[in-house]
Design a protein around this motif. Structure first.
Motif, PDB file in Angstrom:
ATOM      1  N   ARG A  61      41.410  31.032  48.662  1.00 23.96           N
ATOM      2  CA  ARG A  61      41.955  29.844  48.000  1.00 23.96           C
ATOM      3  C   ARG A  61      41.444  29.741  46.570  1.00 23.96           C
ATOM      4  NH1 ARG A  61      39.657  25.987  50.536  1.00 23.96           N
ATOM      5  NH2 ARG A  61      41.160  25.665  52.231  1.00 23.96           N
ATOM      6  N   GLU A  62      40.151  30.002  46.398  1.00 22.60           N
ATOM      7  CA  GLU A  62      39.567  29.941  45.055  1.00 22.60           C
ATOM      8  C   GLU A  62      40.241  30.949  44.111  1.00 22.60           C
ATOM      9  OE1 GLU A  62      37.470  27.600  44.046  1.00 22.60           O
ATOM     10  OE2 GLU A  62      37.857  26.876  46.102  1.00 22.60           O
ATOM     11  N   ARG A  63      40.478  32.125  44.631  1.00 25.79           N
ATOM     12  CA  ARG A  63      41.059  33.166  43.777  1.00 25.79           C
ATOM     13  C   ARG A  63      42.523  32.875  43.441  1.00 25.79           C
ATOM     14  NH1 ARG A  63      38.176  38.852  45.776  1.00 25.79           N
ATOM     15  NH2 ARG A  63      36.049  38.028  45.623  1.00 25.79           N
ATOM     16  N   LEU A  64      43.238  32.306  44.399  1.00 29.97           N
ATOM     17  CA  LEU A  64      44.630  31.923  44.111  1.00 29.97           C
ATOM     18  C   LEU A  64      44.662  30.781  43.106  1.00 29.97           C
ATOM     19  CD1 LEU A  64      46.215  32.154  47.694  1.00 29.97           C
ATOM     20  CD2 LEU A  64      46.675  33.673  45.743  1.00 29.97           C
ATOM     21  N   LEU A  65      43.741  29.854  43.250  1.00 32.88           N
ATOM     22  CA  LEU A  65      43.660  28.742  42.278  1.00 32.88           C
ATOM     23  C   LEU A  65      43.385  29.289  40.881  1.00 32.88           C
ATOM     24  CD1 LEU A  65      41.652  25.908  44.117  1.00 32.88           C
ATOM     25  CD2 LEU A  65      44.006  25.776  43.257  1.00 32.88           C
ATOM     26  N   ALA A  66      42.493  30.242  40.800  1.00 31.72           N
ATOM     27  CA  ALA A  66      42.159  30.831  39.491  1.00 31.72           C
ATOM     28  C   ALA A  66      43.392  31.483  38.860  1.00 31.72           C
ATOM     29  CB  ALA A  66      41.037  31.859  39.654  1.00 31.72           C
ATOM     30  N   ARG A  67      44.230  32.074  39.694  1.00 30.90           N
ATOM     31  CA  ARG A  67      45.457  32.676  39.171  1.00 30.90           C
ATOM     32  C   ARG A  67      46.411  31.604  38.640  1.00 30.90           C
ATOM     33  NH1 ARG A  67      46.932  37.601  43.463  1.00 30.90           N
ATOM     34  NH2 ARG A  67      45.097  38.841  42.912  1.00 30.90           N
ATOM     35  N   LEU A  68      46.461  30.488  39.344  1.00 30.30           N
ATOM     36  CA  LEU A  68      47.361  29.413  38.914  1.00 30.30           C
ATOM     37  C   LEU A  68      46.845  28.741  37.647  1.00 30.30           C
ATOM     38  CD1 LEU A  68      48.295  27.797  42.339  1.00 30.30           C
ATOM     39  CD2 LEU A  68      49.859  28.884  40.714  1.00 30.30           C
ATOM     40  N   ASP A  69      45.530  28.720  37.488  1.00 28.89           N
ATOM     41  CA  ASP A  69      44.950  27.982  36.370  1.00 28.89           C
ATOM     42  C   ASP A  69      44.911  28.775  35.069  1.00 28.89           C
ATOM     43  OD1 ASP A  69      44.715  25.812  37.957  1.00 28.89           O
ATOM     44  OD2 ASP A  69      42.589  26.096  38.431  1.00 28.89           O
ATOM     45  N   ARG A  70      45.266  30.065  35.127  1.00 26.47           N
ATOM     46  CA  ARG A  70      45.273  30.870  33.902  1.00 26.47           C
ATOM     47  C   ARG A  70      46.652  31.478  33.693  1.00 26.47           C
ATOM     48  NH1 ARG A  70      40.365  34.921  33.889  1.00 26.47           N
ATOM     49  NH2 ARG A  70      41.352  35.461  31.905  1.00 26.47           N
ATOM     50  N   PRO A  71      47.374  31.022  32.655  1.00 22.82           N
ATOM     51  CA  PRO A  71      48.730  31.529  32.421  1.00 22.82           C
ATOM     52  C   PRO A  71      48.782  33.064  32.350  1.00 22.82           C
ATOM     53  CG  PRO A  71      48.324  29.631  31.028  1.00 22.82           C
ATOM     54  CD  PRO A  71      47.014  29.936  31.714  1.00 22.82           C
ATOM     55  N   SER A  72      47.706  33.686  31.858  1.00 20.66           N
ATOM     56  CA  SER A  72      47.728  35.154  31.772  1.00 20.66           C
ATOM     57  C   SER A  72      47.599  35.802  33.152  1.00 20.66           C
ATOM     58  CB  SER A  72      46.611  35.660  30.866  1.00 20.66           C
ATOM     59  OG  SER A  72      45.347  35.465  31.462  1.00 20.66           O
ATOM     60  N   LYS A  73      47.370  34.975  34.187  1.00 23.62           N
ATOM     61  CA  LYS A  73      47.291  35.507  35.554  1.00 23.62           C
ATOM     62  C   LYS A  73      48.497  35.094  36.403  1.00 23.62           C
ATOM     63  CE  LYS A  73      43.079  37.253  35.169  1.00 23.62           C
ATOM     64  NZ  LYS A  73      42.971  38.701  35.002  1.00 23.62           N
ATOM     65  N   HIS A  74      49.409  34.329  35.831  1.00 23.51           N
ATOM     66  CA  HIS A  74      50.552  33.850  36.624  1.00 23.51           C
ATOM     67  C   HIS A  74      51.367  34.990  37.215  1.00 23.51           C
ATOM     68  CE1 HIS A  74      50.723  29.544  34.724  1.00 23.51           C
ATOM     69  NE2 HIS A  74      49.755  29.706  35.596  1.00 23.51           N
ATOM     70  N   TRP A  75      51.451  36.104  36.474  1.00 26.62           N
ATOM     71  CA  TRP A  75      52.258  37.228  36.962  1.00 26.62           C
ATOM     72  C   TRP A  75      51.707  37.809  38.259  1.00 26.62           C
ATOM     73  CZ3 TRP A  75      50.294  42.320  37.114  1.00 26.62           C
ATOM     74  CH2 TRP A  75      49.037  42.496  36.522  1.00 26.62           C
ATOM     75  N   LYS A  76      50.438  37.527  38.539  1.00 26.32           N
ATOM     76  CA  LYS A  76      49.855  38.045  39.779  1.00 26.32           C
ATOM     77  C   LYS A  76      50.113  37.113  40.960  1.00 26.32           C
ATOM     78  CE  LYS A  76      45.962  40.688  37.931  1.00 26.32           C
ATOM     79  NZ  LYS A  76      44.531  40.985  38.122  1.00 26.32           N
ATOM     80  N   PHE A  77      50.648  35.930  40.682  1.00 25.23           N
ATOM     81  CA  PHE A  77      50.818  34.939  41.739  1.00 25.23           C
ATOM     82  C   PHE A  77      52.227  34.977  42.319  1.00 25.23           C
ATOM     83  CE2 PHE A  77      51.868  30.803  43.449  1.00 25.23           C
ATOM     84  CZ  PHE A  77      50.767  30.528  44.230  1.00 25.23           C
ATOM     85  N   ASP A  78      52.286  34.854  43.625  1.00 24.35           N
ATOM     86  CA  ASP A  78      53.565  34.798  44.322  1.00 24.35           C
ATOM     87  C   ASP A  78      53.492  33.623  45.297  1.00 24.35           C
ATOM     88  OD1 ASP A  78      55.753  35.113  45.977  1.00 24.35           O
ATOM     89  OD2 ASP A  78      55.515  37.267  46.197  1.00 24.35           O
ATOM     90  N   PRO A  79      54.422  32.659  45.179  1.00 22.41           N
ATOM     91  CA  PRO A  79      54.370  31.485  46.079  1.00 22.41           C
ATOM     92  C   PRO A  79      54.275  31.891  47.556  1.00 22.41           C
ATOM     93  CG  PRO A  79      56.009  31.138  44.378  1.00 22.41           C
ATOM     94  CD  PRO A  79      55.522  32.552  44.204  1.00 22.41           C
ATOM     95  N   GLN A  80      54.797  33.066  47.854  1.00 27.39           N
ATOM     96  CA  GLN A  80      54.713  33.609  49.199  1.00 27.39           C
ATOM     97  C   GLN A  80      53.253  33.714  49.681  1.00 27.39           C
ATOM     98  OE1 GLN A  80      57.495  34.834  51.176  1.00 27.39           O
ATOM     99  NE2 GLN A  80      55.841  34.749  52.675  1.00 27.39           N
ATOM    100  N   ASP A  81      52.339  33.916  48.710  1.00 25.88           N
ATOM    101  CA  ASP A  81      50.929  34.059  49.067  1.00 25.88           C
ATOM    102  C   ASP A  81      50.409  32.813  49.791  1.00 25.88           C
ATOM    103  OD1 ASP A  81      51.159  36.416  47.657  1.00 25.88           O
ATOM    104  OD2 ASP A  81      50.042  35.725  45.902  1.00 25.88           O
ATOM    105  N   ILE A  82      50.930  31.656  49.423  1.00 26.72           N
ATOM    106  CA  ILE A  82      50.492  30.425  50.082  1.00 26.72           C
ATOM    107  C   ILE A  82      51.043  30.368  51.505  1.00 26.72           C
ATOM    108  CG2 ILE A  82      50.562  27.887  50.028  1.00 26.72           C
ATOM    109  CD1 ILE A  82      50.655  28.017  47.005  1.00 26.72           C
ATOM    110  N   ALA A  83      52.320  30.733  51.618  1.00 24.85           N
ATOM    111  CA  ALA A  83      52.923  30.751  52.954  1.00 24.85           C
ATOM    112  C   ALA A  83      52.156  31.699  53.870  1.00 24.85           C
ATOM    113  CB  ALA A  83      54.390  31.165  52.853  1.00 24.85           C
ATOM    114  N   ASP A  84      51.700  32.818  53.292  1.00 21.66           N
ATOM    115  CA  ASP A  84      50.969  33.810  54.085  1.00 21.66           C
ATOM    116  C   ASP A  84      49.647  33.262  54.624  1.00 21.66           C
ATOM    117  OD1 ASP A  84      52.623  35.943  54.344  1.00 21.66           O
ATOM    118  OD2 ASP A  84      51.698  37.174  52.785  1.00 21.66           O
ATOM    119  N   ARG A  85      49.094  32.252  53.948  1.00 23.22           N
ATOM    120  CA  ARG A  85      47.813  31.702  54.428  1.00 23.22           C
ATOM    121  C   ARG A  85      47.960  31.066  55.807  1.00 23.22           C
ATOM    122  NH1 ARG A  85      43.389  31.054  51.496  1.00 23.22           N
ATOM    123  NH2 ARG A  85      42.927  28.864  51.983  1.00 23.22           N
TER     124      ARG A  85
END
Lengths: 286, 286
Positions: free
Chosen positions: A191-215
């Motif tokens: 959760r912390e690492r996904l939050l970090a991706r959301l909080d940094r625009p330069s990391k948004h490309w690594k985020f996929d909303p599917q990742d939350i569903a996978d939790r």
């Protein structure tokens, strides 16, 4: 050599014993640091200190392949999203000669790949003799996401454990050494690492909303990973479970395992197949 | 930014102007250090200093490909034996993320490769979108060694210059940026490097007695390289001549050209295609 015996010890601590029977991943502490040479600072220093030896062994592996030696190393990295597969590749491969490293990231299969047996795209990505191949995800996805999300019927994926074991045995027969690493992170750490991706625009490309569903499927994934570790940790190609909440530990542990597997291969520079003094004299006349 | 304009200047100094006409390589001093930021020490420091920027641009290139951007970079390295193609790959790629780097070394073609058109094996080795590909030797061997050693009739290789130009134009049309570098070493320097290989058993695997025989063909090779530079330095894909007797200069120059070509691409992190605050709130509920 202290480091050498240390790495041997690490190997036995992290290795999933073949045929050990049922395995419960909740019994593995993802924030643990087994075998580490100390805290963060000392472990980072130890990771740096092993780079010259890694580079030397890699060069010998490459060199001996030019004389026909078929041996090669394949590192297979698996783990939940954000477990640090990409980061591990980056840190461990730093200092290796990129000419001898072949990294392959496996994403959801393309239409063409789906039209072939699941090992088809894997076989095409294998390292050549002398190379270190690194798979960021692998054929194991076909018994992980495929099982958890029921992308294929049970009858299809349940046969694959044995298929994989035979495939890996055949690679070993051909001169491969396999290093299979499960990067084990905790639910909270993810959760912390996904939050970090959301909080940094330069990391948004690594985020996929599917990742939350996978939790929501976390327990099913842990079960699927446990099945992999139980059924596919073999004498020919054992699995290692690396606690991965602490990146400095993860990088040291995977680096140490890599070093130790290269030492098991024990590559050597090939002997000259030509007349050295004769060629030297000839060269001086040019 | 000083460094940026410095690299722009370097680019124009080393570039072979398309359509410039006859070129005499003996007029190029292989021990020169055009545009370097100073002597060896300052140049080495400048090479280190550009690594973070290179890594950042590489990450952006990779990131934007995940959003469908087709752009990629292909570095083509050519030069005589011992000119430092492998060493350049090693030094320039250090600090890049190996996941986005694809190095391919082209040796004498296999029987299978010879049964296909000469670009067949090249097309199979091209980098994917977002990647930096590096060719250690390339399709240019088919107008270099093939011409000098008469491995194919003149009618065959003489058509290839135009074939190569059209091929490279088509790559540019597809989103490639090409950086073609000729590593120019001198005849005496090559002798020193071959001697060094003979004098160190750990380097014997890099030595081939054929390399000495090739020295007798030096003028023919220089002529063949000149023909490549004259005929295949195009607006779409120009050639750069990098004096390569001094490794510290060579690494700085190729690194600077790489940086500058990445800046020409100007990659950017893709914008999030999802609801950031919404996903953040959702994630916190898991």
């Amino acid at each position: 050599m202290a480091q050498h015996s240390g790495s041997k010890e690490l190997r036995s601590r992290l290795r999933v014993a073949p045929g050990r029977g049922p395995l419960d991943l909740t019994a593995y502490d993802s924030s643990d640091t087994p075998g580490s040479p100390g805290g963060k600072r000392r472990t980072l220093a130890a990771t740096e200190a092993m780079r010259p030896r890694l580079a030397e062994l890699q060069q010998r592996l490459y060199a001996q392949s030019t004389a026909g030696d078929p041996r090669r190393l394949l590192v297979v990295l698996q783990g939940m999203d954000t477990s640090g597969k990409g980061g591990t590749v980056k840190h461990v491969a730093t200092g290796l000669n990129p000419t001898g490293v072949r990294v392959r990231t496996f994403k959801a299969p393309t239409e063409e790949e789906r039209a072939h047996p699941f090992l088809w795209r894997i076989r095409k990505a294998l390292p050549d003799a002398g190379e270190i191949g690194v798979f960021d995800r692998s054929h194991y996805e076909d018994v992980l996401v495929v099982r958890v999300r029921a992308l294929a019927p049970r009858a299809t994926w349940s046969d694959r454990y044995d298929v994989i074991n035979r495939f890996e045995q055949s690679l070993v027969d051909d001169g491969f050494t396999l290093l299979k690493v499960f990067l084990h992170i905790g639910y909270e750490e993810q959760r912390e690492r996904l939050l970090a991706r959301l909080d940094r625009p330069s990391k948004h490309w690594k985020f996929d909303p599917q990742d939350i569903a996978d939790r929501a499927l976390w327990p099913a994934y842990q079960e699927a990973y446990a099945a992999v570790l139980e059924r596919c940790s073999t004498d020919a190609a054992p699995w290692y479970v690396v606690p991965a909440d602490r990146k400095w530990y993860r990088n040291w542990a995977v680096g140490t395992l890599l070093l130790q597997h290269l030492e098991m291969i024990g590559p050597a520079y090939p002997k000259a197949a030509f007349d050295v003094p004769g060629n030297r004299a000839k060269l001086l006349r040019t």
